[in-house]
Design a protein around this motif. Structure first.
Motif, mmCIF file in Angstrom:
data_model
loop_
_atom_site.group_PDB
_atom_site.id
_atom_site.type_symbol
_atom_site.label_atom_id
_atom_site.label_comp_id
_atom_site.label_asym_id
_atom_site.label_seq_id
_atom_site.Cartn_x
_atom_site.Cartn_y
_atom_site.Cartn_z
ATOM 1 N N GLN A 308 0.655 -1.237 0.010
ATOM 2 C CA GLN A 308 0.080 -0.012 0.125
ATOM 3 C C GLN A 308 0.885 1.228 0.050
ATOM 4 O OE1 GLN A 308 -2.798 -0.752 -0.531
ATOM 5 N NE2 GLN A 308 -3.809 -2.015 1.122
ATOM 6 N N PHE A 309 2.287 1.029 -0.010
ATOM 7 C CA PHE A 309 3.270 2.205 0.367
ATOM 8 C C PHE A 309 2.966 3.435 -0.804
ATOM 9 C CE2 PHE A 309 7.092 4.508 -0.062
ATOM 10 C CZ PHE A 309 7.161 4.866 1.044
ATOM 11 N N ASP A 310 3.028 2.833 -1.929
ATOM 12 C CA ASP A 310 3.093 3.826 -3.265
ATOM 13 C C ASP A 310 1.694 4.535 -3.219
ATOM 14 O OD1 ASP A 310 5.670 3.297 -3.933
ATOM 15 O OD2 ASP A 310 4.905 1.913 -5.441
ATOM 16 N N GLU A 311 0.700 3.998 -2.853
ATOM 17 C CA GLU A 311 -0.540 4.683 -2.889
ATOM 18 C C GLU A 311 -0.881 5.652 -1.739
ATOM 19 O OE1 GLU A 311 -4.792 5.600 -4.290
ATOM 20 O OE2 GLU A 311 -2.795 4.979 -5.141
ATOM 21 N N VAL A 312 -0.187 5.214 -0.433
ATOM 22 C CA VAL A 312 -0.455 6.255 0.606
ATOM 23 C C VAL A 312 0.407 7.388 0.363
ATOM 24 C CG1 VAL A 312 0.277 6.385 2.883
ATOM 25 C CG2 VAL A 312 -0.933 4.416 2.162
ATOM 26 N N LEU A 313 1.780 7.130 -0.215
ATOM 27 C CA LEU A 313 2.530 8.254 -0.332
ATOM 28 C C LEU A 313 2.020 9.248 -1.560
ATOM 29 C CD1 LEU A 313 5.559 9.071 0.279
ATOM 30 C CD2 LEU A 313 6.259 8.004 -1.722
ATOM 31 N N ARG A 314 1.502 8.570 -2.784
ATOM 32 C CA ARG A 314 0.579 9.584 -3.530
ATOM 33 C C ARG A 314 -0.359 10.251 -2.748
ATOM 34 N NH1 ARG A 314 -3.728 10.018 -6.258
ATOM 35 N NH2 ARG A 314 -4.645 8.330 -5.696
ATOM 36 N N LEU A 315 -1.137 9.761 -2.079
ATOM 37 C CA LEU A 315 -2.465 10.551 -1.534
ATOM 38 C C LEU A 315 -1.759 11.472 -0.383
ATOM 39 C CD1 LEU A 315 -4.548 7.504 -0.770
ATOM 40 C CD2 LEU A 315 -5.051 9.102 -2.336
ATOM 41 N N ILE A 316 -0.816 11.281 0.215
ATOM 42 C CA ILE A 316 -0.026 12.341 1.201
ATOM 43 C C ILE A 316 0.093 13.447 0.256
ATOM 44 C CG2 ILE A 316 1.822 12.922 2.556
ATOM 45 C CD1 ILE A 316 1.698 10.046 3.771
#
Length: 418
Positions: A308-316
Motif C-alpha cells: 500500500q506504500f506507493d498509494e499512501v505516498l501519492r495520497l499524502i
C-alpha cells in the motif's frame, strides 16, 4: 494569576496559586538537552537525568523513591532536545517534602561509579527498546536526516558507544557547565502559601551558586533536504516526511497549529479521513509540528504495508498539494480554532499540566501567557495568516524523508521529490 520571582542566587520562580485544589505540582526546569551535546558525549543530558534518581548525600535511590511514594505522590523527569525537567506532584500538605527531595537530587547527587555502571546497562536497554520500535525510531531518524551534522539531530538517548564512555568526572563537568542558576526555572502550581514556598526555595537553593561557564555557542540548525533509509525485516514500512516549520516564538506558530489540525492533527483531519477512514490503507497516519528555539519541523508520518506504500505516498502528496491550492475555508478555520482551544483548555485541567505549561513558557520565551491570551492568539488568526503559512511550509519540493522497513528504496521513493 501568575507571579514571577527571582531567588537570591538568580534562579527564576513562576507560581500559579489555585486555592480550590488539594495538590501542588513542582517542576525544576533546566535549559539543557541533547542540543548542548557533541558526538563524544551524546546522551549525557538524559543520562544525568537518570543518575539524579540514583542517590544523594542524604538519600539512597530507594530513599528517594520512598520519600514520595510514602506520601502518595508522583516523582518523575524527562529530557528533550532543548530542556530537562524534574517534577513532583503531591498533596499540598507535603509540598515541603517534594521540594526537599527535588533539591536534594539536583544539588547533592553522588554519581557513584558503581551506580553509573548499573545505569549504563539500563540506558542501553532503553536504546535497544527504542530501536525495536520502528514507529518511534523513524522520527529520530528524520531529525538525524533534517539536522545532519548539528546537535539538534542527535538522539536524546545517545548511542551505545557514547553511553558506555560516560564516567563520573564527565557527568559532573557537564552539570557544572549547564546546571547554572540562569539556566533553571522552578514552576509551581496548586494550593500553597506564597511566602512559605518562597522561603522554602530560598533555603533549599541558597548554596546553589554554580557559575562555571558553559563552553561554546550553538549555531542555529539549518533544514537539510535529506533522505535516510533503514532496512529492517518487519511487516510494515514506516515513513516520516519533513518540511521546515517555524520556531517556538514565531508569529506563525498558532496559524501552523491550526493548519495542522485540519491537515493531519486529528481524527477528523484530511489525512486521517482520506487515507484511513475512506480508503482503509493505513492504521496510523498523522502530522505534527516540532518547534525549537531557532527552527521548526513539520512532520507527516504513516505506517503501512509495502503493498500500500506507493498509494499512501501519492495520497499524502495529493493532500499536501490540495492544501496549497485550496487552503482552508472559513468554516474549517473556525472549527479548527474551537478544536485547538478546547484541547488547550482541557489540557490545563490538572496542576501538573499547568506547571509544565508555565515552566516551559518561562524557560524558552521569558514570558507566561495566560489562557485568555492564548485563546486570543488563536482567535486572531486570519485566513491571510493561514495562506501565508501554507505557502511557507507546504512545499514538497523541499522535503526530507526517513524510512524503516523491508522495502526497495528505489521503487518506493520513485514518485517522491527528495
Amino acid at each position: 494569576m501568575y507571579q514571577k520571582y527571582k531567588l537570591s542566587n538568580g534562579v527564576r520562580v513562576v507560581l500559579e496559586k489555585i486555592s480550590h485544589v488539594r495538590s501542588v505540582s513542582i517542576g525544576f526546569w533546566v535549559k539543557t538537552g541533547s542540543i548542548d551535546e557533541n558526538v563524544e558525549n551524546n546522551g549525557i543530558t538524559h543520562f544525568i537525568e537518570h543518575m539524579l534518581f540514583k542517590g544523594t548525600k542524604n538519600r539512597t535511590a530507594k530513599d528517594i523513591a520512598k520519600a514520595i511514594d510514602d506520601i502518595g505522590g508522583q516523582l518523575n523527569a524527562f529530557t528533550s532536545k532543548e530542556c530537562t525537567c524534574y517534577y513532583a506532584k503531591v498533596l499540598d500538605t507535603h509540598m515541603d517534602i517534594a521540594i526537599d527531595v527535588l533539591t536534594d537530587m539536583l544539588f547533592y547527587s553522588l554519581f557513584d561509579p558503581e551506580e553509573i555502571k548499573k545505569e549504563q546497562s539500563v540506558v542501553l536497554e532503553e536504546i535497544n527498546m527504542y530501536e525495536d520500535s520502528p514507529e518511534d525510531d523513524v522520527h529520530d531518524l528524520l531529525s538525524k536526516a533534517v539536522f545532519q551534522g548539528h546537535s539538534l539531530g542527535f538522539p536524546v538517548l545517545g548511542t551505545q558507544k557514547t553511553v558506555n564512555s560516560f564516567h563520573r568526572n564527565m557527568l559532573i563537568k557537564y552539570m557544572k557547565e549547564h546546571y547554572t542558576p540562569e539556566n533553571i526555572v522552578i514552576s509551581i502550581v496548586g494550593n500553597f502559601k506564597e511566602e512559605e514556598i518562597l522561603y522554602l526555595l530560598e533555603e533549599k537553593c541558597k548554596d546553589f551558586k554554580n557559575t562555571f561557564p558553559s563552553s561554546g555557542i550553538i549555531e542555529p540548525a539549518k533544514f537539510i533536504k535529506n533522505k535516510f533509509i533503514k532496512h529492517k525485516d518487519i511487516e510494515q514500512v514506516h515513513i516520516c516526511m519533513g518540511v521546515e516549520g517555524v520556531p517556538i516564538n514565531s508569529k506563525d506558530h498558532y496559524p501552523l497549529l491550526l493548519v495542522n489540525t485540519v491537515f493531519g492533527g486529528s481524527m477528523s483531519s484530511r489525512l486521517f479521513q482520506n487515507i484511513r477512514e475512506d480508503k482503509g490503507l493505513a492504521y496510523s497516519v498523522y502530522s505534527y509540528l516540532s518547534s525549537y528555539k531557532d527552527i521548526g519541523l513539520f512532520t507527516i508520518y504513516s505506517g503501512v504495508s509495502p503493498s500500500q506504500f506507493d498509494e499512501v505516498l501519492r495520497l499524502i502528496q495529493e493532500e499536501g498539494n490540495n492544501m496549497r491550492k485550496i487552503g482552508l475555508t472559513e468554516e474549517e478555520l473556525q472549527k479548527s480554532k474551537e478544536q485547538l482551544k478546547g484541547n488547550y483548555i482541557l489540557g490545563l485541567e490538572s496542576t501538573s499540566s499547568r506547571m509544565l505549561s508555565i515552566g516551559k513558557s518561562e524557560l524558552f520565551l521569558n514570558k507566561i501567557y495566560s489562557p485568555k491570551e492564548i485563546m486570543q492568539k488563536i482567535d486572531k488568526v486570519s485566513i491571510q495568516d493561514i495562506k501565508r503559512v501554507i505557502d511557507k511550509v507546504f512545499s514538497f519540493d523541499e522535503v526530507a524523508v526517513s524510512m524503516i522497513g523491508n522495502m526497495n528504496k528505489n521503487e518506493n521513493l520513485k514518485n517522491l521529490r527528495c
